[in-house]
Design a protein around this motif. Sequence first.
Motif, short mmCIF file in Angstrom:
data_model
loop_
_atom_site.label_atom_id
_atom_site.label_comp_id
_atom_site.label_asym_id
_atom_site.label_seq_id
_atom_site.Cartn_x
_atom_site.Cartn_y
_atom_site.Cartn_z
N THR A 3 30.02 22.34 49.26
CA THR A 3 31.12 22.54 50.20
C THR A 3 31.62 21.30 50.86
O THR A 3 32.68 20.75 51.06
CB THR A 3 30.87 23.43 51.43
OG1 THR A 3 30.40 24.83 50.65
CG2 THR A 3 31.99 23.94 52.14
N LEU A 4 30.49 20.53 51.41
CA LEU A 4 30.80 19.33 52.06
C LEU A 4 31.34 18.05 51.06
O LEU A 4 32.37 17.66 51.40
CB LEU A 4 29.77 18.61 52.73
CG LEU A 4 29.31 19.28 53.86
CD1 LEU A 4 27.85 18.87 54.57
CD2 LEU A 4 30.09 19.33 55.13
N VAL A 5 30.97 18.09 49.92
CA VAL A 5 31.41 17.17 48.82
C VAL A 5 32.69 17.48 48.48
O VAL A 5 33.59 16.71 48.59
CB VAL A 5 30.44 17.15 47.62
CG1 VAL A 5 31.15 16.52 46.44
CG2 VAL A 5 29.13 16.53 48.05
N THR A 6 33.01 18.91 48.28
CA THR A 6 34.39 19.31 47.91
C THR A 6 35.41 18.92 49.03
O THR A 6 36.38 18.39 49.05
CB THR A 6 34.43 20.76 47.75
OG1 THR A 6 33.55 21.11 46.56
CG2 THR A 6 35.99 21.12 47.28
N MET A 7 34.97 19.16 50.27
CA MET A 7 35.92 18.70 51.22
C MET A 7 36.12 17.32 51.62
O MET A 7 37.46 16.89 51.89
CB MET A 7 35.24 19.35 52.83
CG MET A 7 35.33 20.73 52.94
SD MET A 7 34.49 21.60 54.37
CE MET A 7 35.11 20.83 55.52
N LEU A 8 34.82 16.64 51.41
CA LEU A 8 35.42 15.04 51.32
C LEU A 8 36.18 14.65 50.37
O LEU A 8 37.14 13.69 50.64
CB LEU A 8 33.95 14.45 51.24
CG LEU A 8 33.12 14.39 52.61
CD1 LEU A 8 31.44 13.68 52.15
CD2 LEU A 8 33.73 13.37 53.43
N VAL A 9 36.11 15.25 48.83
CA VAL A 9 36.80 14.89 47.77
C VAL A 9 38.44 15.27 48.16
O VAL A 9 39.27 14.45 48.09
CB VAL A 9 36.30 15.48 46.71
CG1 VAL A 9 37.33 15.26 45.55
CG2 VAL A 9 35.05 14.78 46.27
N GLY A 40 39.64 15.88 51.08
CA GLY A 40 40.08 14.92 52.24
C GLY A 40 40.78 13.65 51.72
O GLY A 40 41.68 13.10 52.11
N GLY A 41 39.79 12.98 50.92
CA GLY A 41 40.12 11.57 50.49
C GLY A 41 41.34 11.78 49.41
O GLY A 41 42.15 10.65 49.48
#
Length: 121
Positions: free
Chosen positions: A100-106, A108-109
């Motif tokens: 979930t965090l990696v998906t949100m970071l991607v 967001g980027g």
Amino acid sequence: MSTHELSRTQGLFARLVDAPTFAAMEAHSRAWLVRCLNCSHARSIWALGGIRYKAAGNALTRMKCPSCGKTGAHRLEKAENFPVTNVPTGSLWRAIILVTLVTMLVLGGLVLLILWAAGVF
Ligand SMILES: [Zn+2]
């Protein structure tokens, strides 16, 4: 089962969770069946490259049946010999939070990139 036989999703979880949790996920996914409502042909979620774990309910999905060749409704159902497992879920939760965090970071980027490309800043 060796890693090269896993689908992309299965391989991802094999790397993210510990071995007992992944074994339980595989056992559950092998016992969740996708049954064609036209001809009753059944395949496991695992054989289709998927994972279904800690799930409930008999959802309907639409796909092509390799047995009768028709594209139509398939029901998710538990096999009669559904495994009873009691594996701690800590490893699974860590994997879900990480994904979930990696998906949100991607995402967001990507949003920042689009805003930058649009000249917002
Ligand atoms: Zn069928």
